[in-house]
Design a protein around this motif. Structure first.
Motif, PDB file in Angstrom:
ATOM      1  N   ALA A 146      13.856  56.749  47.172  1.00 18.87           N
ATOM      2  CA  ALA A 146      14.812  57.060  46.105  1.00 18.87           C
ATOM      3  C   ALA A 146      14.142  56.807  44.759  1.00 18.87           C
ATOM      4  N   VAL A 147      14.454  57.618  43.776  1.00 21.02           N
ATOM      5  CA  VAL A 147      13.957  57.417  42.413  1.00 21.02           C
ATOM      6  C   VAL A 147      15.158  57.200  41.505  1.00 21.02           C
ATOM      7  N   ASN A 148      15.147  56.085  40.793  1.00 19.55           N
ATOM      8  CA  ASN A 148      16.258  55.730  39.912  1.00 19.55           C
ATOM      9  C   ASN A 148      15.865  56.011  38.459  1.00 19.55           C
ATOM     10  N   LEU A 149      16.509  57.006  37.860  1.00 23.85           N
ATOM     11  CA  LEU A 149      16.266  57.341  36.454  1.00 23.85           C
ATOM     12  C   LEU A 149      17.491  56.951  35.637  1.00 23.85           C
ATOM     13  N   ALA A 150      17.693  55.658  35.494  1.00 25.40           N
ATOM     14  CA  ALA A 150      18.813  55.152  34.703  1.00 25.40           C
ATOM     15  C   ALA A 150      18.322  54.790  33.303  1.00 25.40           C
ATOM     16  N   PHE A 151      18.800  55.524  32.302  1.00 26.27           N
ATOM     17  CA  PHE A 151      18.495  55.251  30.893  1.00 26.27           C
ATOM     18  C   PHE A 151      16.994  55.209  30.631  1.00 26.27           C
ATOM     19  N   LYS A 152      16.294  56.171  31.204  1.00 24.17           N
ATOM     20  CA  LYS A 152      14.857  56.320  30.984  1.00 24.17           C
ATOM     21  C   LYS A 152      14.543  57.573  30.170  1.00 24.17           C
ATOM     22  N   LEU A 153      15.107  58.700  30.590  1.00 22.32           N
ATOM     23  CA  LEU A 153      14.719  59.986  30.008  1.00 22.32           C
ATOM     24  C   LEU A 153      15.086  60.109  28.538  1.00 22.32           C
ATOM     25  N   TYR A 154      16.202  59.491  28.107  1.00 24.10           N
ATOM     26  CA  TYR A 154      16.640  59.679  26.728  1.00 24.10           C
ATOM     27  C   TYR A 154      15.687  59.030  25.722  1.00 24.10           C
ATOM     28  N   GLN A 213      14.200  61.476  48.713  1.00 20.91           N
ATOM     29  CA  GLN A 213      15.447  61.943  49.330  1.00 20.91           C
ATOM     30  C   GLN A 213      16.570  62.060  48.301  1.00 20.91           C
ATOM     31  N   VAL A 214      16.503  61.226  47.270  1.00 25.46           N
ATOM     32  CA  VAL A 214      17.555  61.256  46.246  1.00 25.46           C
ATOM     33  C   VAL A 214      16.983  60.787  44.909  1.00 25.46           C
ATOM     34  N   VAL A 215      17.456  61.400  43.828  1.00 23.77           N
ATOM     35  CA  VAL A 215      17.125  60.969  42.470  1.00 23.77           C
ATOM     36  C   VAL A 215      18.432  60.731  41.742  1.00 23.77           C
ATOM     37  N   THR A 216      18.591  59.558  41.166  1.00 24.45           N
ATOM     38  CA  THR A 216      19.822  59.248  40.441  1.00 24.45           C
ATOM     39  C   THR A 216      19.551  59.286  38.941  1.00 24.45           C
ATOM     40  N   LEU A 217      20.432  59.956  38.213  1.00 28.64           N
ATOM     41  CA  LEU A 217      20.321  60.081  36.764  1.00 28.64           C
ATOM     42  C   LEU A 217      21.561  59.458  36.126  1.00 28.64           C
ATOM     43  N   VAL A 218      21.364  58.438  35.301  1.00 36.40           N
ATOM     44  CA  VAL A 218      22.457  57.792  34.574  1.00 36.40           C
ATOM     45  C   VAL A 218      22.095  57.859  33.089  1.00 36.40           C
ATOM     46  N   GLU A 219      22.952  58.473  32.284  1.00 35.34           N
ATOM     47  CA  GLU A 219      22.648  58.639  30.870  1.00 35.34           C
ATOM     48  C   GLU A 219      23.912  58.568  30.025  1.00 35.34           C
TER      49      GLU A 219
END
Length: 352
Positions: free
Chosen positions: A193-201, A227-233
């Motif tokens: 799993a890849v967790n992209l929480a408050f990274k991309l912004y 298997q899954v990527v989570t995006l929290v923004e």
């Protein structure tokens, strides 16, 4: 908004006259609206006269700002709910592969280690006879240094005896071009799993840099085959929209956030002050700065979704049980905190 209109029309003298008039008004900075007005006045003054009123840029990379962001994540139910929803999606991916009890999460910005306290708890609750393994690979950068991540590892390791889950915590420091399954220690028998929480912004895109690190990271993540990527923004136009739109969105977003914090119970005054100072820096940077100096560039969900799809990802809406459990958790915090499903995503807010 009149001052913002004048600025967008290159009428700096008119804007300054408006701002001077507003500054002369009594403002006790006591409630959330007064604080919002004070923050926006400072931001617009920095926009009109950056030499006399330097906007916050370097301040967004200090330990003090990292601390304020950590406090915000812990104090605001909206942020905490976002991390919880990411956990639900990650756990959903493990349920789809019952043949393995190994979960590997690659996290590019561990903003709230409490997310992993929750994940350890859920894994311990779900594990049967075989002990579950949670491997976390945390990427160090200018915002999250190796020493800070080692402290996160130490605190999480202390919980493994309680939850009876095996924890493997690796700290990696790599360039985007070096990211690969081998370099990150990915194994064939684990759920990735890849967790992209408050990274991309906080990453520049094509409007700022020809290198476009924002899309490059997504392409590199896609190449890992998770298997899954989570995006929290944060849901806010803070990137390429016209200046007036950005100012309007900042007023609405930070106004709701400040009000929700003001109504929070059991918050120490020192914590509240730390969070509010952090929010003033974030708002100031979003409104006053352009180009590379605008460190934070939030988007609305539709634009995040389009960017993810261009990188080859497919949207997977949360299951009904996930939505119901999140609604129950959010209503327990406060009936003023709201939640809705929107175009395949889950949105958390304050009074709508």
């Amino acid at each position: 908004m009149e001052a913002a209109t004048a600025i967008s029309e290159d009428r700096a003298d008119v804007a300054w006259e408006i701002l001077t008039h507003l500054s002369a008004m009594p403002n006790r900075k006591g409630n959330s609206e007064q604080k919002l007005m004070d923050y926006m006045l400072s931001a617009l003054k920095s926009r009109v006269s950056p030499i006399d009123n330097p906007p916050p840029v370097a301040e967004l990379f200090t330990e003090e700002h990292v601390s304020s962001a950590q406090s915000l994540y812990e104090l605001s139910p909206c942020f905490e709910a976002g991390f919880m929803a990411a956990n639900r999606a990650i756990l959903g991916a493990t349920s789809e592969q019952p043949s393995t009890n190994k979960l590997h999460v690659i996290d590019f910005d561990i903003g709230l280690e409490g997310q992993y306290r929750g994940l350890l708890y859920e894994l311990s609750r779900r594990q049967a006879s075989n002990q579950s393994t949670l491997k976390i690979t945390a990427l160090a950068d200018s915002f999250n240094g190796k020493e800070r991540l080692r402290m996160v590892r130490k605190r999480l390791s202390e919980l493994t005896a309680v939850f009876r889950v095996r924890l493997v915590f690796n700290v990696a420091s790599q360039k985007l071009s070096e990211l690969s399954r081998d370099s990150l220690g990915c194994e064939s028998d684990e759920v990735l799993a890849v967790n992209l929480a408050f990274k991309l912004y906080r990453m520049p895109d094509e409007s700022v840099s020809v290198e476009n690190p924002r899309d490059e990271l997504l392409w590199r993540v896609k190449g890992l085959g998770p298997q899954v990527v989570t995006l929290v923004e944060q849901e806010m136009n803070g990137n390429t929209e016209p200046f007036k739109v950005r100012v309007g969105d900042a007023l609405a977003y930070y106004g709701a956030l400040l009000q929700s914090i003001q109504f929070g119970y059991g918050i120490a005054e020192s914590e509240r002050v730390r969070v509010e100072k952090g929010l003033s820096r974030k708002l100031g940077n979003s409104v006053a700065c352009e180009g590379r100096e605008r460190v934070e560039r939030s988007e609305v969900f539709g634009k995040w979704r389009a960017r993810m799809e261009m990188a080859g990802f497919e949207l997977k809406p949360p299951g009904r049980h996930v939505v119901q459990s999140m609604m129950a958790a959010l209503s327990a915090w406060s009936p003023a905190h709201t939640m809705k499903e929107e175009n395949g995503g889950v949105c958390f807010g304050w009074r709508g």
